[in-house]
Enzyme design. Structure first.
Site, PDB file in Angstrom:
ATOM      1  N   LYS A 193       0.831  -1.192   0.000  1.00  0.00           N
ATOM      2  CA  LYS A 193       0.000   0.000   0.000  1.00  0.00           C
ATOM      3  C   LYS A 193       0.877   1.258   0.000  1.00  0.00           C
ATOM      4  CE  LYS A 193      -2.288   3.415   2.230  1.00  0.00           C
ATOM      5  NZ  LYS A 193      -1.785   4.451   3.147  1.00  0.00           N
ATOM      6  N   ASP A 197      -6.425   0.639   0.486  1.00  0.00           N
ATOM      7  CA  ASP A 197      -6.433   0.894   1.918  1.00  0.00           C
ATOM      8  C   ASP A 197      -7.812   0.537   2.451  1.00  0.00           C
ATOM      9  OD1 ASP A 197      -8.075   2.769   0.948  1.00  0.00           O
ATOM     10  OD2 ASP A 197      -7.188   4.470   1.937  1.00  0.00           O
TER      11      ASP A 197
END
Length: 216
Positions: free
Chosen positions: A126, A145
């Site tokens: 991420k 996310d």
DNA sequence: ATCCCGAGGG
DNA sequence: CCCTCTGGAT
């Protein structure tokens, strides 16, 4: 989730089109001046609001603007500076170790490939995707996310729970040139309208093609 | 699967 | 009180 691949691609096109209409100018909400600072801010953003990260990084970056200076900071000092973002021991240790690695091995520059970024302490897919996409304009993957995971599931684009699997399914149906903006805009929509706890479905512009009508 | 961890909302 | 917030490492 929408099972048929072509149908899922069509849904992805609707989502992308609506995101462009509603959040055309949506950018990364984290404050930073360099790729290094974006990397640090993103590490700090784990399980924490961007607003709080920006409060903390203002002072943090004033004192330690680059990898070299941050790598020389006492970990204890870093802990105090990032305390209010939560997970502060891990985060302080990670931003210190990552800064040291960057200063020692990469001349203070942030690498531009996923594998090298993910090898840095505290940096996962991420964070690496955020840095590559936002700081360098390289669409290496799709940032997944908590917001992107929740919204793409509600919109029928995936039914997976694991971030890596969600990313893989999204990469199948979202055109590569949209990858970077896609996440930023979804995140804005997730904060403003499609919240985790109490989504404001009334007046939501995505309602006309949202499978969750009457469900959420 | 579990731990790390603080702040704010409801 | 419980849930959520731009996760990552073990």
């Amino acid at each position: 989730m929408i099972e048929d691949l072509q149908e899922r691609k069509a849904q992805a096109r609707r989502v992308v089109r609506q995101l462009k209409k509603d959040y055309a100018g949506a950018e990364c909400a984290l404050n930073y001046e360099t790729p290094f600072q974006l990397l640090i801010a993103t590490i700090l953003s784990a399980q924490c609001t961007d607003v709080r990260v920006n409060i903390v990084t203002k002072e943090l970056f004033a004192k330690y603007p680059d990898a070299d200076s941050m790598s020389r900071a006492p970990v204890k000092t870093l802990e105090n500076l990032v305390k209010t973002t939560g997970f502060f021991r891990n985060k302080a240790k990670n931003i210190h170790a990552a800064s040291r690695a960057l200063a020692d091995e990469f001349d203070g520059e942030v690498p531009k490939d996923l594998a090298t970024l993910v090898a840095l302490p505290g940096v996962g897919r991420k964070t690496a995707n955020v840095v590559l996409g936002t700081a360098y304009g390289i669409p290496s993957g799709i940032v997944v996310d908590t917001h992107v995971g929740r919204l793409t599931k509600r919109l029928g684009l995936t039914d997976k729970g694991d971030a890596v699997q969600i990313e893989r399914e999204l990469m199948e149906v979202v055109p590569k040139k949209e990858w970077i903006d896609f996440s930023h805009r979804l995140i804005h929509h997730g904060r403003a309208v499609c919240a985790a706890r109490k989504p404001k479905c009334e007046g939501c512009h995505f309602l006309k093609f949202c499978p969750q009508i009457g469900v959420v």
